[in-house]
Design an enzyme around this catalytic site. Structure first.
Site, PDB file in Angstrom:
ATOM      1  N   HIS A   1      11.977 -32.198 -34.913  1.00 20.99           N
ATOM      2  CA  HIS A   1      10.751 -32.483 -35.658  1.00 20.99           C
ATOM      3  C   HIS A   1      10.184 -31.225 -36.300  1.00 20.99           C
ATOM      4  O   HIS A   1       8.993 -31.154 -36.568  1.00 20.99           O
ATOM      5  CB  HIS A   1       9.719 -33.138 -34.734  1.00 20.99           C
ATOM      6  CG  HIS A   1      10.210 -34.431 -34.158  1.00 20.99           C
ATOM      7  ND1 HIS A   1      10.406 -35.565 -34.921  1.00 20.99           N
ATOM      8  CD2 HIS A   1      10.603 -34.760 -32.902  1.00 20.99           C
ATOM      9  CE1 HIS A   1      10.860 -36.532 -34.157  1.00 20.99           C
ATOM     10  NE2 HIS A   1      11.000 -36.054 -32.922  1.00 20.99           N
TER      11      HIS A   1
ATOM     12  N   CYS B   1       0.865  -1.180   0.000  1.00 25.54           N
ATOM     13  CA  CYS B   1       0.000   0.000   0.000  1.00 25.54           C
ATOM     14  C   CYS B   1       0.895   1.221   0.000  1.00 25.54           C
ATOM     15  O   CYS B   1       2.090   1.136   0.242  1.00 25.54           O
ATOM     16  CB  CYS B   1      -0.848   0.047   1.268  1.00 25.54           C
ATOM     17  SG  CYS B   1      -1.789  -1.445   1.574  1.00 25.54           S
TER      18      CYS B   1
ATOM     19  N   GLU C   1       6.492 -10.449 -26.421  1.00 29.35           N
ATOM     20  CA  GLU C   1       5.614  -9.418 -25.855  1.00 29.35           C
ATOM     21  C   GLU C   1       6.224  -8.032 -25.902  1.00 29.35           C
ATOM     22  O   GLU C   1       5.561  -7.065 -26.236  1.00 29.35           O
ATOM     23  CB  GLU C   1       5.338  -9.725 -24.367  1.00 29.35           C
ATOM     24  CG  GLU C   1       4.319 -10.772 -24.102  1.00 29.35           C
ATOM     25  CD  GLU C   1       4.139 -10.993 -22.598  1.00 29.35           C
ATOM     26  OE1 GLU C   1       3.004 -10.931 -22.131  1.00 29.35           O
ATOM     27  OE2 GLU C   1       5.148 -11.241 -21.882  1.00 29.35           O
TER      28      GLU C   1
ATOM     29  N   ASN D   1       0.757  -0.095   6.080  1.00 31.89           N
ATOM     30  CA  ASN D   1       1.211  -0.885   4.940  1.00 31.89           C
ATOM     31  C   ASN D   1       1.893  -2.115   5.519  1.00 31.89           C
ATOM     32  O   ASN D   1       2.839  -1.959   6.293  1.00 31.89           O
ATOM     33  CB  ASN D   1       2.185  -0.039   4.105  1.00 31.89           C
ATOM     34  CG  ASN D   1       2.967  -0.861   3.105  1.00 31.89           C
ATOM     35  OD1 ASN D   1       2.498  -1.894   2.634  1.00 31.89           O
ATOM     36  ND2 ASN D   1       4.166  -0.411   2.784  1.00 31.89           N
ATOM     37  N   GLY D   2       1.409  -3.296   5.179  1.00 32.04           N
ATOM     38  CA  GLY D   2       2.027  -4.508   5.708  1.00 32.04           C
ATOM     39  C   GLY D   2       0.980  -5.500   6.169  1.00 32.04           C
ATOM     40  O   GLY D   2      -0.202  -5.356   5.860  1.00 32.04           O
TER      41      GLY D   2
ATOM     42  N   ARG E   1       1.573   1.559  -5.893  1.00 41.04           N
ATOM     43  CA  ARG E   1       1.716   0.580  -4.818  1.00 41.04           C
ATOM     44  C   ARG E   1       0.402  -0.139  -4.502  1.00 41.04           C
ATOM     45  O   ARG E   1       0.381  -1.090  -3.722  1.00 41.04           O
ATOM     46  CB  ARG E   1       2.224   1.263  -3.550  1.00 41.04           C
ATOM     47  CG  ARG E   1       3.558   1.935  -3.715  1.00 41.04           C
ATOM     48  CD  ARG E   1       3.962   2.614  -2.439  1.00 41.04           C
ATOM     49  NE  ARG E   1       4.187   1.644  -1.385  1.00 41.04           N
ATOM     50  CZ  ARG E   1       5.313   0.994  -1.189  1.00 41.04           C
ATOM     51  NH1 ARG E   1       6.344   1.236  -1.972  1.00 41.04           N
ATOM     52  NH2 ARG E   1       5.430   0.123  -0.222  1.00 41.04           N
TER      53      ARG E   1
ATOM     54  N   LYS F   1      -2.809  -5.517 -19.239  1.00 43.28           N
ATOM     55  CA  LYS F   1      -2.414  -6.226 -18.013  1.00 43.28           C
ATOM     56  C   LYS F   1      -3.510  -7.186 -17.551  1.00 43.28           C
ATOM     57  O   LYS F   1      -3.239  -8.260 -17.053  1.00 43.28           O
ATOM     58  CB  LYS F   1      -2.126  -5.191 -16.918  1.00 43.28           C
ATOM     59  CG  LYS F   1      -1.577  -5.753 -15.647  1.00 43.28           C
ATOM     60  CD  LYS F   1      -0.111  -6.098 -15.802  1.00 43.28           C
ATOM     61  CE  LYS F   1       0.407  -6.950 -14.677  1.00 43.28           C
ATOM     62  NZ  LYS F   1       1.499  -7.826 -15.131  1.00 43.28           N
TER      63      LYS F   1
ATOM     64  N   TRP G   1      -3.603  -1.705  -1.344  1.00 45.70           N
ATOM     65  CA  TRP G   1      -3.543  -2.946  -2.126  1.00 45.70           C
ATOM     66  C   TRP G   1      -3.904  -4.035  -1.119  1.00 45.70           C
ATOM     67  O   TRP G   1      -3.118  -4.390  -0.257  1.00 45.70           O
ATOM     68  CB  TRP G   1      -2.147  -3.152  -2.694  1.00 45.70           C
ATOM     69  CG  TRP G   1      -2.090  -4.228  -3.715  1.00 45.70           C
ATOM     70  CD1 TRP G   1      -2.405  -4.114  -5.041  1.00 45.70           C
ATOM     71  CD2 TRP G   1      -1.704  -5.589  -3.506  1.00 45.70           C
ATOM     72  NE1 TRP G   1      -2.239  -5.326  -5.661  1.00 45.70           N
ATOM     73  CE2 TRP G   1      -1.816  -6.252  -4.753  1.00 45.70           C
ATOM     74  CE3 TRP G   1      -1.293  -6.318  -2.409  1.00 45.70           C
ATOM     75  CZ2 TRP G   1      -1.519  -7.590  -4.917  1.00 45.70           C
ATOM     76  CZ3 TRP G   1      -1.001  -7.668  -2.572  1.00 45.70           C
ATOM     77  CH2 TRP G   1      -1.110  -8.280  -3.817  1.00 45.70           C
TER      78      TRP G   1
ATOM     79  N   LYS H   1       8.195 -13.690 -23.261  1.00 50.06           N
ATOM     80  CA  LYS H   1       8.686 -12.376 -22.782  1.00 50.06           C
ATOM     81  C   LYS H   1       9.280 -11.599 -23.951  1.00 50.06           C
ATOM     82  O   LYS H   1       9.029 -10.409 -24.112  1.00 50.06           O
ATOM     83  CB  LYS H   1       9.769 -12.530 -21.693  1.00 50.06           C
ATOM     84  CG  LYS H   1       9.321 -12.950 -20.327  1.00 50.06           C
ATOM     85  CD  LYS H   1       8.490 -11.949 -19.577  1.00 50.06           C
ATOM     86  CE  LYS H   1       7.063 -12.025 -19.881  1.00 50.06           C
ATOM     87  NZ  LYS H   1       6.085 -12.744 -19.255  1.00 50.06           N
TER      88      LYS H   1
ATOM     89  N   GLU I   1       8.120 -19.511 -21.647  1.00 46.96           N
ATOM     90  CA  GLU I   1       7.950 -18.215 -20.996  1.00 46.96           C
ATOM     91  C   GLU I   1       9.022 -17.226 -21.464  1.00 46.96           C
ATOM     92  O   GLU I   1       8.730 -16.043 -21.678  1.00 46.96           O
ATOM     93  CB  GLU I   1       7.974 -18.406 -19.468  1.00 46.96           C
ATOM     94  CG  GLU I   1       7.907 -17.139 -18.639  1.00 46.96           C
ATOM     95  CD  GLU I   1       6.655 -16.278 -18.842  1.00 46.96           C
ATOM     96  OE1 GLU I   1       5.712 -16.725 -19.517  1.00 46.96           O
ATOM     97  OE2 GLU I   1       6.651 -15.142 -18.333  1.00 46.96           O
TER      98      GLU I   1
HETATM   99  C1  G6P Z   1      -2.464 -10.840 -20.231  1.00 52.75           C
HETATM  100  C2  G6P Z   1      -1.182 -10.314 -19.632  1.00 52.75           C
HETATM  101  C3  G6P Z   1      -0.246 -11.484 -19.331  1.00 52.75           C
HETATM  102  C4  G6P Z   1      -0.939 -12.497 -18.440  1.00 52.75           C
HETATM  103  C5  G6P Z   1      -2.267 -12.950 -19.032  1.00 52.75           C
HETATM  104  C6  G6P Z   1      -3.081 -13.733 -18.019  1.00 52.75           C
HETATM  105  O1  G6P Z   1      -2.224 -11.372 -21.471  1.00 52.75           O
HETATM  106  O2  G6P Z   1      -0.551  -9.427 -20.512  1.00 52.75           O
HETATM  107  O3  G6P Z   1       0.925 -11.014 -18.699  1.00 52.75           O
HETATM  108  O4  G6P Z   1      -0.090 -13.606 -18.255  1.00 52.75           O
HETATM  109  O5  G6P Z   1      -3.066 -11.820 -19.388  1.00 52.75           O
HETATM  110  O6  G6P Z   1      -3.428 -12.865 -16.994  1.00 52.75           O
HETATM  111  P1  G6P Z   1      -3.731 -13.298 -15.517  1.00 52.75           P
HETATM  112  O7  G6P Z   1      -3.991 -11.992 -14.802  1.00 52.75           O
HETATM  113  O8  G6P Z   1      -4.951 -14.157 -15.567  1.00 52.75           O
HETATM  114  O9  G6P Z   1      -2.547 -14.006 -14.996  1.00 52.75           O
END
Ligand code: G6P
Length: 612
Positions: free
Chosen positions: A508, A2, A492, A99-100, A27, A607, A73, A489, A485
């Site tokens: 293959h 937070c 993306e 916060n905590g 935050r 996001k 948060w 990255k 992954e």
């Molecule tokens: C979007 C984000 C990804 C994330 C995916 C699933 O594509 O850009 O970074 O992995 O959604 O989101 P979630 O919040 O369900 O992990």
């Protein structure tokens, strides 16, 4: 996590607090609130962002030179008006922002309830402010002494600021485990979670250390003492950062900051859930439903994007350790393909945001077919944990960069705990082996710190391959999902086409793509399949591909074949994704920066994906 902010001085506190909260919003932003002293205690709080708070504030009632503000948060209690900070003590004399997490809040709450305290929120924070009030009453002592005594009773992490209706000339602040900075102006003070709300007014700051509290007065004096009641003198430090840097904690981008936060995030994900020394694991989401989860004939893991990749690692972990069959499903496919499900299935839904539409829909299908739903989520109180029967939070803190990093590593951390707890309860792991793995899990944050030291050499590799048009990522076993992954990255954030593949499967198909222009990233830390990986490296080498290999420290065989070596600390094979993903995140980050891409907000991505 937070954001907290406080002001005491000659200016109007309200403006400073609101501005400060907006700067701290990264935050947490599920609710916000402000308390001011102007004759009495004036309190405004609201679920939502700081702009939502501003809408409900009565502008005729904000004149005050002392106040505190909070942007939340959620950790304890869902994000709503009731749980928003500040929280008042029973008498209404004290207001607190926090916060905590107060870990022993439940027992303190129960004790206070027996003494007649009534609680109006689900938060640990309200328990703390009432504990302070009770100590003050019972000991008949000053507020600052009551704060000190109360904080000696609590277990957990906190940064707090307290406003006292009976003393409009004083603020009290304390910290343990959560940051707190005091800005020292001319007869005025600013208190905040970081320097971003302060830098506009003064560059002179004091950073409170753990287990210290400060008493800050309107007359320009202040004192700092330890919780053991020893007076401390602090050197006043000069802020040297630009505002923007501070908002990103000194990092150029949220993504980089979040990559570097992984050791802390993993520590937070593990806190209170295991002990290597005593050989136990306790995820309450599992323990509370052990009868149901332990009897599962099958686990189905469903998720999207990066969370789906962590789900694949979950499959390896649960099958390997607990010996229960696991299937991993893209939520978007699962929801529409009329899956066979029954009441002996446990569906694990993984999501950083907790709001992904496809994952939510997959949960609904599974629920309608009587499966038990276990949610793994980062955002407290989000839709997915609410729709689940049980679950665990990753406690990674707000992830702002769109490309997920610390959420991924904390998801894997939780899946490791789930697999180990199940294995322990089923007897498929011996106690010495369990202890060995838990001990190693505790070492992971330190080993990630060590891996982060490779940043400069990874940056050099990035500069060599920044103009590549394709990348291949290869791994076996636990490192196969890491290859996926790593490729995601890069795609993306740098917009370079990249594919992750099981190393042996390369022959293959993808092998046809390999020539002297193709960088191939090998994840080669596996002990169990090391010789096989060496053969795969040879195959790429024979076709003149450029080899970037992530290996254990001291590796000699692959070093002799590769163009670039990234040496990471050794760990248990089942924990290796927590380490091997780190260089891949950094590689993608540096390549994207060198190509001039917006790493925090990559084109076309979001996001939280709340549409199908
Ligand atoms: C979007 C984000 C990804 C994330 C995916 C699933 O594509 O850009 O970074 O992995 O959604 O989101 P979630 O919040 O369900 O992990």
């Amino acid at each position: 996590m937070c954001g907290i902010v406080g002001y005491i001085g000659k200016k109007q506190a309200y403006d400073i607090l609101i501005k400060g909260l907006k700067r701290l919003e990264y935050r947490g932003y599920d609710s916000a609130g402000i308390a001011l002293l102007n004759g009495g205690m004036t309190l405004f709080k609201k679920a939502g962002k700081v702009i939502d708070l501003e809408k409900i504030v009565d502008k005729n009632n904000i004149y005050s030179c002392i106040g505190i503000g909070h942007t939340r948060w959620a950790t304890h209690g869902e994000p709503n008006d009731r749980n928003a900070h500040p929280h008042l003590s029973q008498s209404g004399n004290l207001a607190i922002i926090h916060n905590g997490i107060i870990e022993n809040y439940a027992s303190i709450k129960a004790e206070l309830q027996t003494r007649g305290y009534v609680f109006h929120s689900d938060t640990d924070t309200e328990v703390l402010v009432n504990l302070i009030e009770e100590v003050q009453k019972a000991e008949n002592t000053s507020l600052d002494n009551a704060v000190r005594i109360a904080l000696n009773e609590v277990v957990g992490a906190y940064a707090i600021v307290i406003l006292n209706k009976n003393n409009p000339n004083q603020l009290i602040a304390a910290r343990k485990g959560s940051p707190l900075v005091i800005g020292i102006g001319l007869d005025e003070f600013f208190i905040a979670s970081d320097a971003s709300p302060i830098i506009e007014y003064t560059k002179n700051v004091v950073y409170l250390d753990d287990q210290e509290y400060a008493v800050i007065n309107m007359d320009g004096s202040y004192s700092i003492r330890t919780l053991g009641n020893i007076e401390k003198s602090h050197v006043i430090k000069k802020l040297e950062f630009s505002l923007e840097k501070i908002e990103k904690g000194g990092f150029d981008h949220f993504m980089l900051k979040e990559i570097y936060e992984q050791p802390k995030a993993i520590e937070d994900a593990l806190r209170g859930r295991m002990s290597a020394q005593q050989g136990w694991i306790k995820l309450s989401g599992i323990t509370d439903y052990l009868n149901r989860i332990d009897k599962a004939e099958r686990f189905i893991i469903t998720a999207c994007g990066t969370s789906w990749h962590s789900g694949l690692i979950g499959e390896y972990l649960i099958e390997d350790l607990a010996r229960v069959p696991v299937e991993v499903e893209y939520a978007s496919e699962f929801r529409y393909r009329n899956p066979i499900l029954h009441e002996m299935d446990v569906v694990i839904a993984i999501s950083q945001s907790g709001e992904t539409a496809d994952t939510l829909a997959a949960i609904e299908i599974a629920k309608s077919r009587q499966a038990f739903i276990y949610g793994i989520c980062n955002v407290i109180g989000a839709s997915i944990p609410r729709a689940s029967h049980s679950g665990s939070y990753t406690h990674a803190g707000p992830e702002i960069g769109v490309a997920s990093t610390k959420a991924f590593s904390t998801q894997i951390t939780l899946l490791t705990l789930i697999a180990l707890q199940l294995a322990h309860s089923k007897g498929t792991i011996s106690t010495p082996k369990l202890r060995e793995i838990l001990y190693e899990l505790e070492q992971i944050p330190k080993k990630i710190e060590e891996t982060l030291l490779l940043n400069d050499s990874i940056k050099e590799i990035a500069s060599i391959y920044k103009n590549a048009t394709n990348f291949l990522y290869l791994g076996r076993g636990y490192n196969f999902p890491v290859a996926l992954e790593g490729a995601l990255k890069l795609k993306e954030i740098s917009y370079i086409h990249a594919e992750g593949y099981p190393a042996a499967e390369m022959k293959h198909g993808p092998i046809a793509l390999i020539d002297e222009n193709m960088p191939v990233v090998f994840l080669a830390t596996n002990k169990s399949a090391y010789e096989k990986i060496v053969s795969n490296v040879q195959e790429v080498k024979a076709r003149k591909g450029k080899i970037i290999a992530v290996v254990h420290k001291g590796d000699t065989q692959i070093r002799a074949l590769a163009d670039h070596i990234i040496e990471v600390p050794e760990t248990e094979e089942i924990l290796s994704p927590l380490i091997t993903i780190v260089p891949l995140q950094l590689l993608a980050y540096h390549i994207a920066i060198m190509r001039g891409c917006n790493v925090d907000q990559p084109r076309n991505l979001a996001k939280s994906v709340t549409v199908e």
